[in-house]
Design a protein around this motif. Sequence first.
Motif, PDB file in Angstrom:
ATOM      1  N   GLU A   1      42.931  34.230  42.677  1.00  0.00           N
ATOM      2  CA  GLU A   1      42.594  33.084  43.508  1.00  0.00           C
ATOM      3  C   GLU A   1      42.230  33.522  44.923  1.00  0.00           C
ATOM      4  O   GLU A   1      42.675  34.562  45.398  1.00  0.00           O
ATOM      5  CB  GLU A   1      43.781  32.115  43.582  1.00  0.00           C
ATOM      6  CG  GLU A   1      44.210  31.554  42.240  1.00  0.00           C
ATOM      7  CD  GLU A   1      45.500  30.751  42.338  1.00  0.00           C
ATOM      8  OE1 GLU A   1      46.138  30.776  43.423  1.00  0.00           O
ATOM      9  OE2 GLU A   1      45.879  30.120  41.339  1.00  0.00           O
ATOM     10  N   THR A   2      41.413  32.733  45.603  1.00  0.00           N
ATOM     11  CA  THR A   2      41.115  32.993  47.008  1.00  0.00           C
ATOM     12  C   THR A   2      42.174  32.320  47.877  1.00  0.00           C
ATOM     13  O   THR A   2      42.901  31.434  47.433  1.00  0.00           O
ATOM     14  CB  THR A   2      39.732  32.447  47.376  1.00  0.00           C
ATOM     15  OG1 THR A   2      39.695  31.030  47.110  1.00  0.00           O
ATOM     16  CG2 THR A   2      38.644  33.141  46.567  1.00  0.00           C
ATOM     17  N   GLY A   3      42.264  32.767  49.112  1.00  0.00           N
ATOM     18  CA  GLY A   3      43.174  32.151  50.061  1.00  0.00           C
ATOM     19  C   GLY A   3      44.478  32.879  50.266  1.00  0.00           C
ATOM     20  O   GLY A   3      45.305  32.455  51.091  1.00  0.00           O
ATOM     21  N   HIS A   4      44.696  33.976  49.526  1.00  0.00           N
ATOM     22  CA  HIS A   4      45.941  34.732  49.675  1.00  0.00           C
ATOM     23  C   HIS A   4      45.772  35.965  50.565  1.00  0.00           C
ATOM     24  O   HIS A   4      46.761  36.642  50.878  1.00  0.00           O
ATOM     25  CB  HIS A   4      46.458  35.172  48.305  1.00  0.00           C
ATOM     26  CG  HIS A   4      46.776  34.024  47.393  1.00  0.00           C
ATOM     27  ND1 HIS A   4      47.889  33.232  47.561  1.00  0.00           N
ATOM     28  CD2 HIS A   4      46.109  33.518  46.317  1.00  0.00           C
ATOM     29  CE1 HIS A   4      47.910  32.289  46.627  1.00  0.00           C
ATOM     30  NE2 HIS A   4      46.845  32.443  45.859  1.00  0.00           N
ATOM     31  N   GLU A   5      44.529  36.261  50.945  1.00  0.00           N
ATOM     32  CA  GLU A   5      44.269  37.454  51.756  1.00  0.00           C
ATOM     33  C   GLU A   5      44.926  37.326  53.136  1.00  0.00           C
ATOM     34  O   GLU A   5      44.908  36.273  53.759  1.00  0.00           O
ATOM     35  CB  GLU A   5      42.756  37.660  51.918  1.00  0.00           C
ATOM     36  CG  GLU A   5      42.015  37.899  50.619  1.00  0.00           C
ATOM     37  CD  GLU A   5      41.634  36.631  49.871  1.00  0.00           C
ATOM     38  OE1 GLU A   5      41.012  36.729  48.803  1.00  0.00           O
ATOM     39  OE2 GLU A   5      41.984  35.514  50.372  1.00  0.00           O
TER      40      GLU A   5
ATOM     41  N   HIS B   1      40.411  44.190  47.566  1.00  0.00           N
ATOM     42  CA  HIS B   1      41.679  43.508  47.821  1.00  0.00           C
ATOM     43  C   HIS B   1      42.821  44.262  47.155  1.00  0.00           C
ATOM     44  O   HIS B   1      42.711  44.661  45.992  1.00  0.00           O
ATOM     45  CB  HIS B   1      41.589  42.079  47.256  1.00  0.00           C
ATOM     46  CG  HIS B   1      42.774  41.219  47.536  1.00  0.00           C
ATOM     47  ND1 HIS B   1      43.066  40.076  46.791  1.00  0.00           N
ATOM     48  CD2 HIS B   1      43.775  41.300  48.459  1.00  0.00           C
ATOM     49  CE1 HIS B   1      44.162  39.508  47.262  1.00  0.00           C
ATOM     50  NE2 HIS B   1      44.616  40.227  48.265  1.00  0.00           N
TER      51      HIS B   1
END
Length: 280
Positions: free
Chosen positions: A178-182, A94
């Motif tokens: 954190e997850t969900g920003h990709e 990422h």
Amino acid sequence: MIVVTGATGNVGSAVVDHLVAMGENVKAADHRPASHDRPATVETIMLDFSDATTFGPVVRGADAVFLLRPPPISRVGPTLNKFIDAARDVGVKHVVFSSVAGADKNKVVPHHRVEKHLVASGLAWTILRPGFFSQNIATAYARDITNDDRIYVPAADGRAAFIDTRDIGEIAAKSLVETGHEGKAYELTGPEAISFHELAEILSEVLGRPVSYEPARIASYFRHLLKEGLPVPHAVVQTILHAGLRRGDAEKVTSATAQLLGRPPITVREYIEDQVEVWR
């Protein structure tokens, strides 16, 4: 392990600080590694975007990278874009790139080409597009304010929703952990758009002396930057970004900053009050 490029600058150092507070292991990369003590969870390493041999040691073993374009770099193909490829090739998952407001549409700024390359790279990505930094008041405008009691930029009556780099650093750290920003691009601004006339009024009130705003002509501002010693590519980009204020490029205020932070963004006045000794 998370790599932070530009780790000694305003944004990069804020990213490092927030990642450390979140308990992350950090590799702080810069062309001038920090001389001050860092926690044991931070590894300091040299990164020179003009020397691709430094890329491998920086990205090796990293899961994520915070990428920042150093102002002097305008040729991003053999520098930042090649660094992105090196990160992908060693298994980085990422990349969070700190771009600038409007870079998705403005093909002139170097950030546009980095954004396009990152999105096409196959890596998970997050793009932050902040507007003008409050910290510009203590860096790009500092000499004019301190020596001449004036702000001198080619913004005419344009307004800017200044954002504090400490807020950008916190959002970048959250985006990395954190997850969900990709796959998302965030337009980041401060809580209000102000003119440079209003900025001069705030400085005057906080500093206790009159500071004025002198709108510059575009060519005059460019020559002013060269006289101050900025390299030509850096002066070109800075002039383009400030001239864009005339068209309203940085006046939009978004809710993204407050939503991502979970609190109101730091205001320009709060920043100036925090740093008041800079302009004494």
